[in-house]
Design a protein around this motif. Structure first.
Motif, PDB file in Angstrom:
ATOM      1  N   UNK A   1       0.809  -1.225   0.000  1.00  0.00           N
ATOM      2  CA  UNK A   1       0.000   0.000   0.000  1.00  0.00           C
ATOM      3  C   UNK A   1       0.836   1.266   0.000  1.00  0.00           C
ATOM      4  N   UNK A   2       2.110   1.191   0.425  1.00  0.00           N
ATOM      5  CA  UNK A   2       2.889   2.418   0.586  1.00  0.00           C
ATOM      6  C   UNK A   2       3.154   3.128  -0.738  1.00  0.00           C
ATOM      7  N   UNK A   3       3.340   2.362  -1.812  1.00  0.00           N
ATOM      8  CA  UNK A   3       3.522   2.980  -3.125  1.00  0.00           C
ATOM      9  C   UNK A   3       2.222   3.635  -3.595  1.00  0.00           C
ATOM     10  N   UNK A   4       1.116   2.972  -3.363  1.00  0.00           N
ATOM     11  CA  UNK A   4      -0.168   3.492  -3.832  1.00  0.00           C
ATOM     12  C   UNK A   4      -0.523   4.786  -3.101  1.00  0.00           C
ATOM     13  N   UNK A   5      -0.245   4.840  -1.813  1.00  0.00           N
ATOM     14  CA  UNK A   5      -0.485   6.081  -1.072  1.00  0.00           C
ATOM     15  C   UNK A   5       0.361   7.211  -1.657  1.00  0.00           C
ATOM     16  N   UNK A   6       1.622   6.924  -1.966  1.00  0.00           N
ATOM     17  CA  UNK A   6       2.484   7.937  -2.573  1.00  0.00           C
ATOM     18  C   UNK A   6       1.906   8.433  -3.885  1.00  0.00           C
ATOM     19  N   UNK A   7       1.426   7.501  -4.735  1.00  0.00           N
ATOM     20  CA  UNK A   7       0.847   7.913  -6.017  1.00  0.00           C
ATOM     21  C   UNK A   7      -0.374   8.796  -5.789  1.00  0.00           C
ATOM     22  N   UNK A   8      -1.182   8.457  -4.801  1.00  0.00           N
ATOM     23  CA  UNK A   8      -2.379   9.244  -4.494  1.00  0.00           C
ATOM     24  C   UNK A   8      -1.995  10.651  -4.035  1.00  0.00           C
TER      25      UNK A   8
END
Length: 355
Positions: free
Chosen positions: A151-158
Motif C-alpha cells: 500500500x505504501x507505493x499506492x499512497x504515494x501515487x495518491x
C-alpha cells in the motif's frame, strides 16, 4: 478543508500475528483489529481497514501490527491533526530512506514534523488520513489491488496525483519490533526507525519545511537531497555534497584535513577499521553528521525549540546504518560497533554546531 474533531484508530494484521495486533489494540483502548484472512497482502487489507473507519471521526489512524508504540502516540497525533488538519501523516520513516534522513534533520533541528522528500512511497506503518479523503483514496487504490501487493507505493501515487501535503513525525511514534514483516522486506536490511525514543516527548507541532537541502548518508556516500520543481510537483534529487560545496561555503579539503588530523578520530578509526568499518566509510559518516549539524542550525533561524539531547542522540545513532546500502560493510558489523560509530557521528555534528 478538513477540521480536526476526533481521531479514531484501528490496526491491521494477518492471522499468525493476531496476538501482536490485539496487544496494540488493548494498549490503545480496544481499537478494532482488521485481519487479512484471505492473505491478499497489505494493500487489500488496508483497503478493508480504511473502509471501516469511524464515521464520527475527522481523522483515522491505521496501524500495522509489527510495531512498538511510543507512550504519547495518540496525544502527538491529535496535536498534529489539529495543527495540520489537511495533511496525511506518518509516525514512521525507516533509517535507510530519504524520508528517514528528513526525519533526522527535523529531529536535530527541534521540529516535530517534516515534509517528505520523495522515496517513491509513503511509510504506512502508522498513518493518519483525514476521513474526508478516505472515499476518494479507496476508489483510487482499488484500481491497483490486482497490480501491486504493497500500500505504501499506492499512497504515494495518491498524494502526488492530488497534491496533498504529507508529513512525517520527528522522532518516530512507532518502532519496528524486529519480527518478520508482512510486506516481505529484505532480511539483510532490518526495518527500524531513523529516530525513535521510547520515552514520552512533548506533543509539539513545529514543522520543518521549505528546506533546500537534506543530508543523506547512503551506500557509503555523503550526499544531499536537493529540492527542485517540475511543473506543480515538488522534486528531489540526490547529489554528492561536494557538488554544492561552493554555494554552501564549505571547503571539502579543509573538512578532510580536520578529520585526518584529529587525534580522537584517528583513535576511533584504528579501533573500527579492524572491526570491518573502513576509514572512508567513517569519513563519509562524519561528514554527513557535520552537514546534519550545519543544516540543523536553520532551526534557530525559524525559532524552533531546542532539540532534546535524547532525540539528537537517537538520530545520530542510526546514521551509520543509513549508509550501509549494498556494501561490503555489513549490518552486523555496524550494529556491533554502534557506540563507536555514534561517537564519530557525534564529533562531526558537534563541530558544525560549534561554528
Amino acid at each position: 478543508m478538513s477540521n480536526f474533531s476526533r481521531l479514531s484508530a484501528s490496526v491491521m494484521t494477518v492471522p499468525e500475528r493476531v496476538v501482536h495486533a490485539r496487544s496494540i489494540s488493548t494498549e490503545l483502548g480496544d481499537i478494532p483489529v482488521i485481519t487479512d484472512t484471505s492473505r491478499g497482502g497489505p494493500l487489500r487489507n488496508s483497503l478493508r481497514a480504511w473502509k471501516a473507519y469511524d464515521l464520527s471521526a475527522s481523522h483515522h489512524l491505521l496501524l500495522q501490527d509489527d510495531i512498538a508504540l511510543a507512550p504519547d502516540l495518540i496525544a502527538r497525533m491529535e496535536a498534529a491533526c489539529a495543527a495540520h488538519p489537511d495533511a496525511i501523516l506518518s509516525g514512521y520513516a525507516s533509517w535507510h530512506t530519504s524520508s528517514g534522513a528528513a526525519m533526522r534533520l527535523a529531529a536535530v533541528s527541534g521540529a516535530s514534523w517534516v515534509e517528505t522528500v520523495g522515496d517513491g512511497y509513503f511509510p504506512t506503518l502508522a498513518m493518519v488520513m483525514p476521513t474526508a479523503y478516505i472515499g476518494e483514496y479507496v476508489e483510487f487504490a482499488e484500481r491497483y489491488r490486482d497490480v501491486i501487493k504493497h500500500d505504501d507505493h499506492v499512497v504515494f501515487w495518491f498524494l502526488r496525483q492530488h497534491g496533498i501535503r504529507a508529513l512525517i513525525s520527528a522522532p518516530a511514534m512507532v518502532e519496528h519490533r524486529g519480527i518478520a514483516t508482512a510486506a516481505g522486506n529484505h532480511p539483510d536490511f532490518p526495518q527500524h526507525a531513523a529516530c525513535f525514543v521510547p520515552e514520552s516527548v512533548q506533543a509539539a507541532t513545529a514543522l520543518l519545511d521549505d528546506f533546500a537541502y537534506c543530508p543523506y548518508f547512503y551506500e557509503g556516500n555523503a550526499d544531499l537531497i536537493v529540492r527542485g520543481q517540475q511543473g506543480r510537483h515538488r522534486m528531489w534529487e540526490r547529489v554528492p555534497w561536494v557538488t554544492r560545496a561552493d554555494e554552501l561555503g564549505i571547503d571539502p579539503n579543509q573538512l578532510r584535513n580536520i578529520f585526518d588530523e584529529s587525534a580522537d578520530l584517528r583513535d576511533h578509526c584504528e579501533l573500527l577499521e579492524p572491526a570491518g568499518i573502513p576509514r572512508e566509510y567513517l569519513f563519509s559518516l562524519w561528514t554527513s553528521a557535520f552537514l546534519l549539524g550545519t543544516f540543523s542550525l536553520r532551526g534557530r533561524e525559524m525559532n524552533l525549540p531546542a532539540a532534546e539531547r535524547s532525540v539528537i542522540e537517537a538520530a545520530l545513532e542510526t546514521l551509520a546504518i543509513s549508509g550501509q546500502g549494498y556494501l561490503l560493510v555489513t549490518h552486523q558489523d555496524i550494529v556491533a560497533n554502534r557506540k563507536g560509530l555514534a561517537t564519530v557521528a557525534g564529533s562531526g555534528f558537534a563541530l558544525a554546531r560549534s561554528q
